[in-house]
Design an enzyme around this catalytic site. Structure first.
Site, PDB file in Angstrom:
ATOM      1  N   GLN A  17       0.768  -1.238   0.000  1.00 18.93           N
ATOM      2  CA  GLN A  17       0.000   0.000   0.000  1.00 18.93           C
ATOM      3  C   GLN A  17       0.802   1.293   0.000  1.00 18.93           C
ATOM      4  O   GLN A  17       0.508   2.198  -0.777  1.00 18.93           O
ATOM      5  CB  GLN A  17      -0.963   0.018   1.197  1.00 18.93           C
ATOM      6  N   GLU A 139       0.836  -0.894   8.843  1.00 21.56           N
ATOM      7  CA  GLU A 139      -0.010   0.270   9.101  1.00 21.56           C
ATOM      8  C   GLU A 139      -0.196   0.565  10.590  1.00 21.56           C
ATOM      9  O   GLU A 139       0.105   1.656  11.072  1.00 21.56           O
ATOM     10  CB  GLU A 139      -1.380   0.055   8.441  1.00 21.56           C
ATOM     11  N   ASP A 168       0.303   3.922   5.997  1.00 24.85           N
ATOM     12  CA  ASP A 168       0.628   3.487   4.637  1.00 24.85           C
ATOM     13  C   ASP A 168       0.336   4.578   3.601  1.00 24.85           C
ATOM     14  O   ASP A 168       1.251   5.145   3.010  1.00 24.85           O
ATOM     15  CB  ASP A 168      -0.171   2.227   4.289  1.00 24.85           C
ATOM     16  N   GLY A 246      -8.405  21.014  17.535  1.00 23.57           N
ATOM     17  CA  GLY A 246      -8.043  22.428  17.565  1.00 23.57           C
ATOM     18  C   GLY A 246      -8.667  23.135  18.754  1.00 23.57           C
ATOM     19  O   GLY A 246      -9.035  22.518  19.749  1.00 23.57           O
ATOM     20  N   GLY A 247      -8.823  24.417  18.635  1.00 18.25           N
ATOM     21  CA  GLY A 247      -9.357  25.209  19.734  1.00 18.25           C
ATOM     22  C   GLY A 247     -10.866  25.317  19.739  1.00 18.25           C
ATOM     23  O   GLY A 247     -11.439  25.982  20.617  1.00 18.25           O
TER      24      GLY A 247
END
Length: 424
Positions: A17, A139, A168, A246-247
């Site tokens: 892969q 993976e 991968d 995130g925020g």
């Protein structure tokens, strides 16, 4: 219309892969990708997870579009000669062998430079230089070693890997960028170079926000995490469930039908600029001025209760009904789409993100198309090659061998027996 990488020849020694993801992307951009496979066997994924007898598996077909296949026994004298000519002729060699395999084949970096000083050699490895560089990596190993698993899942459960193949396919995308950069630099330097993408490095690059949070943790609790304010924070980034990376505080909420549909959910973000609109939509206008809810800092300790209240509203709507209402007010959200829903999404087909491909032995199947759209280099997805299908074509058209030379190579057994089209 010319393709972005038209004229570039890629010698593809990849399998499974990570490498095939890289070379398929380059092929979509117009490079001539020559996949070198062992006679009679080929890429191991041709037979892995096979769903139709005697047909290449979807695992193989969906990672090897737009390529040509040549079978070559590189241990045979004639096979090695052919490979040397391919190295002289091509621009890039891509491989994801175990460390040292290419050198044992007689094609060390120094030998390749002797044959073609302009050759770029690009490699996927599990780890970069260090104590683990000789370890075999797949993976999920990459996800664990790159920091993803330790930060995925819920705090009261074990580490989890994600269904996205960030080890991968993610590393294959990183390698493709490195190759394009090396090709660009070659225009001025005139030299080839080595390009390395380690799977651990690729996963870590995709987990950079968690490394950010590791450093923030030294200065106090991570207030956007669900552990705040009542949970325990140790000395490392905890698992955050469905919290946003995130925020902007977000969570996955139930929608109508969740009792029977495992994907009747929506991701909802309580973004500060649209807080007033959120309150009105869910029937809580009093929260707009209530000092306990009006400001983001006041809301953070109550996020679980806030999302529970929002969920009371989302459970009265299907995920698509909720999406339609919320988008009118620019409230960030997204439906949890199943693979069945994605496969049937006509807009994704219209943009070429989902494509239908016809294959001579397995018939029509769906695949993912080029995720990167160039206005002057549109992608046409063609089927994956049969094993050795283009062997003689490559010997003739790429290496310029005449019929006598091709016959010598064929009779030597160095190229094996090419798989023929079903129609022949």
């Amino acid at each position: 219309m010319a393709k972005a990488l038209e004229g570039i020849k890629i010698l593809d020694f990849t399998h499974v892969q990570s490498g095939p993801t890289c070379t398929q992307l380059l092929a979509w951009f117009g490079a001539d990708v020559i996949k070198v496979e062992r006679p009679g066997e080929g890429d191991i994924t041709r037979g892995q997870l096979r769903d139709i007898p005697d047909a290449d598996s979807l695992y193989f077909t969906m990672l090897n579009h737009n390529k040509r296949s040549i079978t070559l026994d590189t241990k045979a004298p004639e096979g090695k000669k052919v490979l040397e000519e391919l190295v002289r002729t091509c621009d890039v060699l891509v491989e994801n062998f175990a460390p040292g395999v290419l050198k044992r084949m007689g094609f060390s970096w120094e030998r390749i430079q002797e044959l073609n000083p302009k050759m770029i050699v690009a490699s996927v490895k599990g780890f970069g230089p260090g104590p683990y560089e000789d370890c075999k990596v797949y993976e999920n190993v990459a996800q664990c070693a790159g920091g993803a698993a330790s930060t995925t899942g819920f705090d009261d459960g074990p580490p989890l890997v994600t269904g996205a193949q960030i080890g991968d396919s993610g590393t294959g995308l990183h390698l493709a960028l490195g190759i394009v950069a090396a090709l660009y630099q070659r225009n001025t330097s005139g030299r080839g170079q080595q390009v390395l993408a380690a799977m651990q490095d690729g996963v870590l690059n995709l987990c950079r926000v968690k490394l950010r949070d590791q450093q923030r943790l030294a200065h106090g609790p991570l207030k956007e995490y669900p552990q705040f304010p009542h949970g325990e924070f140790g000395d490392t980034v905890p698992r955050a469930g469905n919290a946003s990376g995130g925020g902007q505080p977000g969570w996955i909420l139930k929608c109508k039908g969740w009792e029977t549909d495992p994907n009747a959910y929506i991701y909802f973000i309580a973004q500060a600029p649209v807080w007033e609109k959120i309150c009105n939509v869910i029937g809580k206008p009093e929260w707009i001025t209530d000092p306990e809810y009006a400001k983001p800092a006041a809301r953070l300790p109550k996020l679980k209760d806030i999302f529970a209240t929002v969920e009371e509203w989302t459970m009265t709507k299907t995920k698509f009904e909720a999406m339609e209402i919320l988008n009118k007010f620019d409230i960030p959200c997204g439906p949890i789409l199943s693979m069945k829903e994605i496969a049937e999404d006509q807009s994704l087909r219209a943009t070429g993100t989902i494509v239908e491909v016809d294959h001579p032995t397995r018939g029509k199947y769906l695949s993912v198309g080029n995720p990167i759209k160039l206005s002057d280099s549109p992608t046409e997805v063609t089927r994956s090659p049969l094993l050795g299908e283009h062997t003689e074509e490559i010997l003739r058209d790429v290496l310029g061998f005449d019929e006598n030379r091709i016959a010598e190579i064929r009779n030597s057994g160095a190229v094996g027996q090419a798989q023929r089209l079903a129609a022949e």
